[in-house]
Design a protein around this motif. Structure first.
Motif, PDB file in Angstrom:
ATOM      1  N   ALA A  13       6.451  -6.819   2.555  1.00 36.51           N
ATOM      2  CA  ALA A  13       6.728  -5.441   2.157  1.00 36.51           C
ATOM      3  C   ALA A  13       6.610  -4.495   3.344  1.00 36.51           C
ATOM      4  N   TYR A  63      12.761   1.507  -1.291  1.00 39.92           N
ATOM      5  CA  TYR A  63      13.506   0.341  -1.780  1.00 39.92           C
ATOM      6  C   TYR A  63      13.165  -0.904  -0.959  1.00 39.92           C
ATOM      7  N   VAL A  66       9.664  -2.379  -1.817  1.00 38.78           N
ATOM      8  CA  VAL A  66       9.690  -3.111  -3.093  1.00 38.78           C
ATOM      9  C   VAL A  66      10.450  -4.429  -2.926  1.00 38.78           C
ATOM     10  N   ASP A  67      11.601  -4.367  -2.264  1.00 38.69           N
ATOM     11  CA  ASP A  67      12.406  -5.568  -2.045  1.00 38.69           C
ATOM     12  C   ASP A  67      11.653  -6.593  -1.196  1.00 38.69           C
TER      13      ASP A  67
END
Length: 84
Positions: A13, A63, A66-67
């Motif tokens: 992350a 984003y 989180v990805d």
């Protein structure tokens, strides 16, 4: 040897979020920098638009965090499952 799910999740992350943040900030300072990379990311992350604004950099970074966390968790989980 097993991998720590928490450590790999957090590491992925942070690394992926930092990568997108640095490229986005580079694009703010030097507009052509990373343009193609940011266009690809804007096609993957809904709501993220590759425009030269700080708000878009933050949205893309969130984003990416989180990805990266999801990808890191899945990678460590698969590794631990196969390492048995």
């Amino acid at each position: 040897m097993k991998l720590s799910l928490k450590a790999v999740t957090l590491t992925a992350a942070i690394v992926w979020g930092l990568a997108l943040f640095l490229v986005g900030m580079g694009n703010l300072l030097w507009p052509p920098y990373g343009k193609e990379f940011l266009e690809v990311m804007s096609s993957i992350y809904p709501g993220y638009k590759q425009q030269a604004t700080f708000g878009d950099v933050i949205v893309g970074t969130l984003y990416a965090v989180v990805d990266g966390a999801i990808g890191g968790f899945i990678t460590a989980w698969i590794y631990n499952s196969l390492a048995k």
